[in-house]
Design a protein around this motif. Sequence first.
Motif, PDB file in Angstrom:
ATOM      1  N   ALA A 239       5.797  10.188  -5.403  1.00 53.12           N
ATOM      2  CA  ALA A 239       5.088  11.080  -4.502  1.00 53.12           C
ATOM      3  C   ALA A 239       5.528  12.515  -4.742  1.00 53.12           C
ATOM      4  O   ALA A 239       6.714  12.768  -4.940  1.00 53.12           O
ATOM      5  CB  ALA A 239       5.410  10.691  -3.067  1.00 53.12           C
ATOM      6  N   SER A 240       4.579  13.449  -4.683  1.00 54.24           N
ATOM      7  CA  SER A 240       4.951  14.834  -4.919  1.00 54.24           C
ATOM      8  C   SER A 240       3.981  15.775  -4.230  1.00 54.24           C
ATOM      9  O   SER A 240       2.782  15.540  -4.227  1.00 54.24           O
ATOM     10  CB  SER A 240       4.952  15.110  -6.423  1.00 54.24           C
ATOM     11  N   THR A 241       4.497  16.826  -3.646  1.00 53.19           N
ATOM     12  CA  THR A 241       3.619  17.890  -3.176  1.00 53.19           C
ATOM     13  C   THR A 241       4.411  19.199  -3.139  1.00 53.19           C
ATOM     14  O   THR A 241       5.536  19.239  -2.676  1.00 53.19           O
ATOM     15  CB  THR A 241       2.969  17.553  -1.813  1.00 53.19           C
TER      16      THR A 241
ATOM     17  N   VAL B 226       2.906  10.353   0.097  1.00 50.96           N
ATOM     18  CA  VAL B 226       2.799  11.531  -0.777  1.00 50.96           C
ATOM     19  C   VAL B 226       3.343  12.759  -0.049  1.00 50.96           C
ATOM     20  O   VAL B 226       4.177  13.495  -0.582  1.00 50.96           O
ATOM     21  CB  VAL B 226       1.332  11.769  -1.212  1.00 50.96           C
TER      22      VAL B 226
ATOM     23  N   ASP C  63       9.050   7.888  -2.785  1.00 54.66           N
ATOM     24  CA  ASP C  63       8.670   7.109  -3.974  1.00 54.66           C
ATOM     25  C   ASP C  63       8.686   5.614  -3.681  1.00 54.66           C
ATOM     26  O   ASP C  63       9.494   5.139  -2.879  1.00 54.66           O
ATOM     27  CB  ASP C  63       9.670   7.339  -5.113  1.00 54.66           C
TER      28      ASP C  63
ATOM     29  N   THR D  56       0.821  -1.203   0.000  1.00 52.63           N
ATOM     30  CA  THR D  56       0.000   0.000   0.000  1.00 52.63           C
ATOM     31  C   THR D  56       0.858   1.258   0.000  1.00 52.63           C
ATOM     32  O   THR D  56       1.859   1.332   0.700  1.00 52.63           O
ATOM     33  CB  THR D  56      -0.926   0.002   1.230  1.00 52.63           C
ATOM     34  N   PHE D  57       0.451   2.191  -0.824  1.00 52.37           N
ATOM     35  CA  PHE D  57       1.112   3.504  -0.942  1.00 52.37           C
ATOM     36  C   PHE D  57       0.104   4.528  -0.435  1.00 52.37           C
ATOM     37  O   PHE D  57      -0.986   4.654  -0.980  1.00 52.37           O
ATOM     38  CB  PHE D  57       1.444   3.724  -2.418  1.00 52.37           C
ATOM     39  N   THR D  58       0.458   5.237   0.638  1.00 51.29           N
ATOM     40  CA  THR D  58      -0.530   6.071   1.323  1.00 51.29           C
ATOM     41  C   THR D  58      -0.271   7.568   1.153  1.00 51.29           C
ATOM     42  O   THR D  58       0.771   7.991   0.648  1.00 51.29           O
ATOM     43  CB  THR D  58      -0.504   5.786   2.832  1.00 51.29           C
ATOM     44  N   MET D  59      -1.212   8.350   1.643  1.00 55.17           N
ATOM     45  CA  MET D  59      -1.089   9.814   1.629  1.00 55.17           C
ATOM     46  C   MET D  59       0.136  10.252   2.434  1.00 55.17           C
ATOM     47  O   MET D  59       0.728  11.286   2.126  1.00 55.17           O
ATOM     48  CB  MET D  59      -2.372  10.429   2.186  1.00 55.17           C
TER      49      MET D  59
ATOM     50  N   GLN E 159       1.604  10.685  -7.794  1.00 54.11           N
ATOM     51  CA  GLN E 159       0.437  11.139  -7.019  1.00 54.11           C
ATOM     52  C   GLN E 159       0.811  12.374  -6.210  1.00 54.11           C
ATOM     53  O   GLN E 159       1.796  12.369  -5.476  1.00 54.11           O
ATOM     54  CB  GLN E 159      -0.025  10.033  -6.068  1.00 54.11           C
ATOM     55  N   TYR E 160      -0.050  13.420  -6.340  1.00 56.25           N
ATOM     56  CA  TYR E 160       0.144  14.620  -5.509  1.00 56.25           C
ATOM     57  C   TYR E 160      -0.957  14.708  -4.457  1.00 56.25           C
ATOM     58  O   TYR E 160      -1.052  15.680  -3.723  1.00 56.25           O
ATOM     59  CB  TYR E 160       0.195  15.880  -6.380  1.00 56.25           C
ATOM     60  N   GLY E 161      -1.780  13.664  -4.382  1.00 55.95           N
ATOM     61  CA  GLY E 161      -2.849  13.614  -3.400  1.00 55.95           C
ATOM     62  C   GLY E 161      -3.608  12.315  -3.549  1.00 55.95           C
ATOM     63  O   GLY E 161      -3.349  11.530  -4.486  1.00 55.95           O
ATOM     64  N   GLN E 162      -4.513  12.065  -2.605  1.00 52.45           N
ATOM     65  CA  GLN E 162      -5.332  10.842  -2.652  1.00 52.45           C
ATOM     66  C   GLN E 162      -6.741  11.182  -2.184  1.00 52.45           C
ATOM     67  O   GLN E 162      -7.282  10.534  -1.288  1.00 52.45           O
ATOM     68  CB  GLN E 162      -4.708   9.752  -1.770  1.00 52.45           C
TER      69      GLN E 162
ATOM     70  N   GLY F 222      -5.229   4.622   0.760  1.00 52.49           N
ATOM     71  CA  GLY F 222      -4.067   4.532  -0.099  1.00 52.49           C
ATOM     72  C   GLY F 222      -4.364   3.701  -1.341  1.00 52.49           C
ATOM     73  O   GLY F 222      -5.493   3.246  -1.555  1.00 52.49           O
TER      74      GLY F 222
ATOM     75  N   HIS G 241       7.061  12.769   0.248  1.00 51.73           N
ATOM     76  CA  HIS G 241       7.812  12.688  -1.015  1.00 51.73           C
ATOM     77  C   HIS G 241       8.577  11.365  -1.125  1.00 51.73           C
ATOM     78  O   HIS G 241       9.682  11.326  -1.679  1.00 51.73           O
ATOM     79  CB  HIS G 241       8.831  13.833  -1.136  1.00 51.73           C
TER      80      HIS G 241
END
Lengths: 327, 327
Positions: free
Chosen positions: B261-263, A253, A258, A247-250, B236-239, B245, A256
């Motif tokens: 992941a990016s923000t 994100v 990956d 699982t890849f979660t918020m 993903q910049y959000g969920q 997830g 940052h």
Amino acid sequence: MGTVPKPGEAVIKIQAAALNHRDVWILKALYPGIVEGSILAADGVGTLVHSGSSSLKVGQRVLLPPSVGWESDPRAPDSNRYGALGMLPLPGTLADTVNIDGKEIFPCPEHLSTPEAAAIPLAGLTAFRAVFTKSEIQKDQHVLVTGVGGGVALFALQFAVAAGANVYATSSSEEKIKLAVSLGAKGGVNYKDPDAIYNLNKLLGNNQLSAVVDGSGGELFDHYLGLMKRGGIITQYGQTASRKGVTFTMKSVMKHVDLRASTMGSRVEFKQMIKFIEKHKIKPIVSHVFNGLTQENMDKAISVLDAGQQAGKVVIEIDETPRSSKL
Amino acid sequence: MGTVPKPGEAVIKIQAAALNHRDVWILKALYPGIVEGSILAADGVGTLVHSGSSSLKVGQRVLLPPSVGWESDPRAPDSNRYGALGMLPLPGTLADTVNIDGKEIFPCPEHLSTPEAAAIPLAGLTAFRAVFTKSEIQKDQHVLVTGVGGGVALFALQFAVAAGANVYATSSSEEKIKLAVSLGAKGGVNYKDPDAIYNLNKLLGNNQLSAVVDGSGGELFDHYLGLMKRGGIITQYGQTASRKGVTFTMKSVMKHVDLRASTMGSRVEFKQMIKFIEKHKIKPIVSHVFNGLTQENMDKAISVLDAGQQAGKVVIEIDETPRSSKL
């Protein structure tokens, strides 16, 4: 004993081959795209008996690549001819001789024994790409390699140590953690211990992980993020302990972090890896050596892999009797 | 009206500010680390009334950055002073004036109206980093931007189109898909349509996606991989549509597809983005403009965002009456 080489093809008399889990899956018919009549095994070292398009000399000891048709693209295989040895139409290394395009072979580093050399191709290349191209591991970073004992994980550990990183390991076996430490790991934790993450955190002290190199997606996976720096990288080269994925979660994100994918590597990466092994005089870890390509040895070798008893690679030295291990 | 600037601080008289979902979450006290007394909003454009350490001139129109303290590290924020505007100790742009370190401000591109300029900072920077630094989108690639209508997604679409990529969009609204096509998208699909993936595949023809830029992790997420090239990148910049997830599977590993992941982004990326917007004369999409910083306008603006009615950014033009929107 071997077919007549096509134009450009080199012919290598195999001295030793190594097995991978992939070969076990192929034998169990669990591997996608399997073709009957394939000769097993992607790892091999041998003596050049015909140079083909290679500039190497007859008699020279050469390493075979685990796959062909991936030149240089750092993102993924760059041709549709891409494939791994050990499955038709490509040859396998559990044979007396292998014919392969001359441009695919490389001189074998001189500091290695024949079984050590045979241990390198598939696991070494997978580890090299996972550690450097994908995880971008650098000197002084703190990094985690999970499931040491597996061939890829041990190479990943050795490569990251040689690059100057501070490496931590996980395993279900105290013996394998000791092996990891003897190879330069700062420490390791038993992933079956309920306190594994607490212990790992304690080992890290005030440091945070810049990278995790993982081939399992096991129970601890969701806890790595909490030990990581912002901008860290998790690279997976397999998911042996997770049928449904990870699982890849918020939280990833926002941090940052990956989640990167890797398997094998390009010819450019293979060449860089051989150079790196030579420069750092890295000795691959060989767990078992079976002498002679006999059915009995094959059965033993496969059962070692199947039971996960190995710490490092399982190697078959090829005797002088002409035969091959066909499906 | 504004505090006395500290050494180095510039003072900007705000002409317009834009809102983000983040501001709605802050108002609902759903945002982590929220501090009472914070002034809302991270996006602002205004006139320089005091230069501080900036080399820009009093009277010049300047863009404020959405965050401060992240210089140049391409992986993640590189200092512990890092924070976004709109939350103490940093100022918010829903105010008459903002004091900020002079080195953080940039000249505003001349081709933009005041509301267009206000629309840029947070959404533009997030999109720029997601499209270029993380997804590595290049000319002629085929890429998917999901949920167009959101500020980040619309910028991502415009940036990828300007870079020469073939862009496809998803939305739940036919109007927003039309907007995407008018901005240069090759086409789009309604993600509520049960045939959405089939339709997207049809739009792609014989092409495969090199990248997906996604801020939701919605129902279609698991199907993107099947449409992607080996070595593709999902950023993903959000969920917003996935509380638990998203899943990263063995199929991703075998296909070398990263989940990144990016923000927001660094000051270097902010500067590159402004240059890119200038070079390609990109006009940000403004959905609603409310004139005057009144409670009535704030209530209306927040309710538009809360209901997802906007297609592009929601902007508040600041009138001449001194006040600010404090929590």
